[in-house]
Scaffold this motif. Structure first.
Motif, PDB file in Angstrom:
ATOM      1  N   TRP A  81       0.846  -1.205   0.000  1.00  0.00           N
ATOM      2  CA  TRP A  81       0.000   0.000   0.000  1.00  0.00           C
ATOM      3  C   TRP A  81       0.877   1.250   0.000  1.00  0.00           C
ATOM      4  O   TRP A  81       0.649   2.198  -0.758  1.00  0.00           O
ATOM      5  CB  TRP A  81      -0.910  -0.063   1.216  1.00  0.00           C
ATOM      6  CG  TRP A  81      -1.874   1.086   1.363  1.00  0.00           C
ATOM      7  CD1 TRP A  81      -2.222   2.012   0.430  1.00  0.00           C
ATOM      8  CD2 TRP A  81      -2.607   1.404   2.536  1.00  0.00           C
ATOM      9  NE1 TRP A  81      -3.137   2.900   0.942  1.00  0.00           N
ATOM     10  CE2 TRP A  81      -3.389   2.549   2.242  1.00  0.00           C
ATOM     11  CE3 TRP A  81      -2.688   0.841   3.799  1.00  0.00           C
ATOM     12  CZ2 TRP A  81      -4.233   3.137   3.185  1.00  0.00           C
ATOM     13  CZ3 TRP A  81      -3.539   1.412   4.735  1.00  0.00           C
ATOM     14  CH2 TRP A  81      -4.303   2.553   4.423  1.00  0.00           C
ATOM     15  N   VAL A  86      -2.702   2.611  -5.152  1.00  0.00           N
ATOM     16  CA  VAL A  86      -3.818   1.944  -5.817  1.00  0.00           C
ATOM     17  C   VAL A  86      -3.370   0.861  -6.793  1.00  0.00           C
ATOM     18  O   VAL A  86      -4.145  -0.044  -7.135  1.00  0.00           O
ATOM     19  CB  VAL A  86      -4.698   2.986  -6.539  1.00  0.00           C
ATOM     20  CG1 VAL A  86      -3.980   3.535  -7.766  1.00  0.00           C
ATOM     21  CG2 VAL A  86      -6.061   2.416  -6.889  1.00  0.00           C
ATOM     22  N   HIS A  89      -3.981  -3.055  -6.480  1.00  0.00           N
ATOM     23  CA  HIS A  89      -5.169  -3.800  -6.900  1.00  0.00           C
ATOM     24  C   HIS A  89      -4.861  -4.746  -8.060  1.00  0.00           C
ATOM     25  O   HIS A  89      -5.504  -5.799  -8.201  1.00  0.00           O
ATOM     26  CB  HIS A  89      -6.283  -2.834  -7.323  1.00  0.00           C
ATOM     27  CG  HIS A  89      -7.011  -2.221  -6.167  1.00  0.00           C
ATOM     28  ND1 HIS A  89      -6.697  -0.981  -5.670  1.00  0.00           N
ATOM     29  CD2 HIS A  89      -8.034  -2.694  -5.412  1.00  0.00           C
ATOM     30  CE1 HIS A  89      -7.508  -0.694  -4.660  1.00  0.00           C
ATOM     31  NE2 HIS A  89      -8.322  -1.719  -4.481  1.00  0.00           N
ATOM     32  N   HIS A  92       1.176  -6.670  -7.808  1.00  0.00           N
ATOM     33  CA  HIS A  92       1.536  -6.925  -6.416  1.00  0.00           C
ATOM     34  C   HIS A  92       2.901  -7.599  -6.362  1.00  0.00           C
ATOM     35  O   HIS A  92       3.165  -8.557  -7.088  1.00  0.00           O
ATOM     36  CB  HIS A  92       0.477  -7.824  -5.762  1.00  0.00           C
ATOM     37  CG  HIS A  92       0.524  -7.891  -4.279  1.00  0.00           C
ATOM     38  ND1 HIS A  92       1.493  -8.591  -3.595  1.00  0.00           N
ATOM     39  CD2 HIS A  92      -0.288  -7.355  -3.340  1.00  0.00           C
ATOM     40  CE1 HIS A  92       1.269  -8.487  -2.293  1.00  0.00           C
ATOM     41  NE2 HIS A  92       0.193  -7.737  -2.103  1.00  0.00           N
ATOM     42  N   PRO A  97      -2.489  -9.634  -6.042  1.00  0.00           N
ATOM     43  CA  PRO A  97      -3.225  -8.397  -6.346  1.00  0.00           C
ATOM     44  C   PRO A  97      -4.576  -8.386  -5.643  1.00  0.00           C
ATOM     45  O   PRO A  97      -5.291  -9.390  -5.622  1.00  0.00           O
ATOM     46  CB  PRO A  97      -3.373  -8.448  -7.873  1.00  0.00           C
ATOM     47  CG  PRO A  97      -3.223  -9.891  -8.238  1.00  0.00           C
ATOM     48  CD  PRO A  97      -2.250 -10.451  -7.245  1.00  0.00           C
ATOM     49  N   TRP A  98      -4.909  -7.235  -5.075  1.00  0.00           N
ATOM     50  CA  TRP A  98      -6.103  -7.148  -4.235  1.00  0.00           C
ATOM     51  C   TRP A  98      -7.394  -7.382  -4.998  1.00  0.00           C
ATOM     52  O   TRP A  98      -8.349  -7.936  -4.453  1.00  0.00           O
ATOM     53  CB  TRP A  98      -6.133  -5.774  -3.549  1.00  0.00           C
ATOM     54  CG  TRP A  98      -4.906  -5.476  -2.760  1.00  0.00           C
ATOM     55  CD1 TRP A  98      -4.125  -6.380  -2.095  1.00  0.00           C
ATOM     56  CD2 TRP A  98      -4.285  -4.209  -2.561  1.00  0.00           C
ATOM     57  NE1 TRP A  98      -3.053  -5.757  -1.495  1.00  0.00           N
ATOM     58  CE2 TRP A  98      -3.133  -4.415  -1.761  1.00  0.00           C
ATOM     59  CE3 TRP A  98      -4.594  -2.915  -2.981  1.00  0.00           C
ATOM     60  CZ2 TRP A  98      -2.295  -3.374  -1.372  1.00  0.00           C
ATOM     61  CZ3 TRP A  98      -3.757  -1.873  -2.587  1.00  0.00           C
ATOM     62  CH2 TRP A  98      -2.626  -2.101  -1.791  1.00  0.00           C
ATOM     63  N   ALA A  99      -7.458  -6.965  -6.259  1.00  0.00           N
ATOM     64  CA  ALA A  99      -8.698  -7.115  -7.025  1.00  0.00           C
ATOM     65  C   ALA A  99      -9.062  -8.582  -7.219  1.00  0.00           C
ATOM     66  O   ALA A  99     -10.233  -8.917  -7.399  1.00  0.00           O
ATOM     67  CB  ALA A  99      -8.577  -6.427  -8.386  1.00  0.00           C
ATOM     68  N   TYR A 101      -8.221 -11.069  -4.961  1.00  0.00           N
ATOM     69  CA  TYR A 101      -7.904 -11.754  -3.699  1.00  0.00           C
ATOM     70  C   TYR A 101      -8.764 -12.999  -3.468  1.00  0.00           C
ATOM     71  O   TYR A 101      -8.347 -13.975  -2.846  1.00  0.00           O
ATOM     72  CB  TYR A 101      -8.087 -10.791  -2.514  1.00  0.00           C
ATOM     73  CG  TYR A 101      -9.527 -10.614  -2.091  1.00  0.00           C
ATOM     74  CD1 TYR A 101     -10.083 -11.407  -1.100  1.00  0.00           C
ATOM     75  CD2 TYR A 101     -10.351  -9.680  -2.709  1.00  0.00           C
ATOM     76  CE1 TYR A 101     -11.410 -11.274  -0.726  1.00  0.00           C
ATOM     77  CE2 TYR A 101     -11.665  -9.536  -2.355  1.00  0.00           C
ATOM     78  CZ  TYR A 101     -12.200 -10.329  -1.357  1.00  0.00           C
ATOM     79  OH  TYR A 101     -13.516 -10.198  -0.998  1.00  0.00           O
TER      80      TYR A 101
END
Length: 218
Positions: A81, A86, A89, A92, A97-99, A101
């Motif tokens: 982060w 951003v 997302h 990573h 990657p958060w999108a 997860y």
């Protein structure tokens, strides 16, 4: 219980002895995972100084012990982060990657619940999901308005059912509890079936947990 009694008899140990418990620990195929968790001492848990012995932790149903990798992985996400904002997302450093997860979580969850990955969604908290389920399936009428749930269910399950009943402005008897017989600790299947047979015309939802958190009954 029958299996434990057989193992105890074969090993020549009393079922309720410390030696039998230690023998079972020694043959536990998951025993090596103990070292993966932070084990607080008795002093840390009780606040009483001078006892550095590892505590016996029996509260896994409420909050399990901290995995040793948890701190590192949380710090990795904070670093992601901080360093990428951003972009985390979609890109990573550690391939998480958060999108997306949910994808590796779903792959692990699908075989547990016996479903395809396309049929599984992992989201929200337990209580939120219970409310979403009841919002869809609990459609009470003047005659059929009760929810059948086991007595001493997991507290958040009980509270969710109770709040749904209040939201619909229904009387307290809308919560129908399946209780063990006097002097017993677990439910009998025949008693649950008898209860459904007696109250069936008034039951709108049957909501019974897969494992009773209070007794371990499955």
């Amino acid at each position: 219980m029958d299996q434990l009694q057989t193992i105890a008899a074969d090993s020549g140990l009393d079922l309720d002895s410390q030696q039998f418990a230690q023998a079972m620990d020694a043959r536990d195929p998951l025993a090596h995972l103990r070292s993966e968790f932070v084990m607080p001492t008795v002093s840390q848990v009780t606040g009483e100084a001078g006892n550095d012995k590892a505590c016996v932790y029996m509260c896994g149903n409420s909050l399990g012990l901290q995995p040793k990798r948890a701190r590192r992985m949380v710090c990795e996400e904070l670093d992601e982060w901080a360093n990428g904002g951003v972009t985390g997302h979609f890109r990573h450093t550690h391939g998480r990657p958060w999108a997306a997860y949910r994808e590796p979580v779903v792959q692990k969850m699908a075989p547990i619940v016996g479903a395809k990955t396309s049929e599984v969604g992992v989201m929200n908290t337990l209580t939120t999901n219970v409310h979403l389920m009841l919002a869809a399936f609990y459609q009470p009428t003047a005659k059929r308005y009760k929810i059948l749930i086991e007595g001493k269910a997991f507290p958040s399950d009980h509270y969710a059912v109770e709040s749904q009943i209040r939201w619909h402005e229904l009387p307290a008897d809308a919560m129908l509890l399946a209780e063990p017989r006097a002097g017993e600790h677990t439910l009998r299947t025949e008693d649950i079936l008898d209860l459904i047979a007696r109250e069936g015309d008034s039951i709108a939802v049957v909501m019974l947990g897969g494992v009773h958190y209070y007794t371990g009954q499955a």
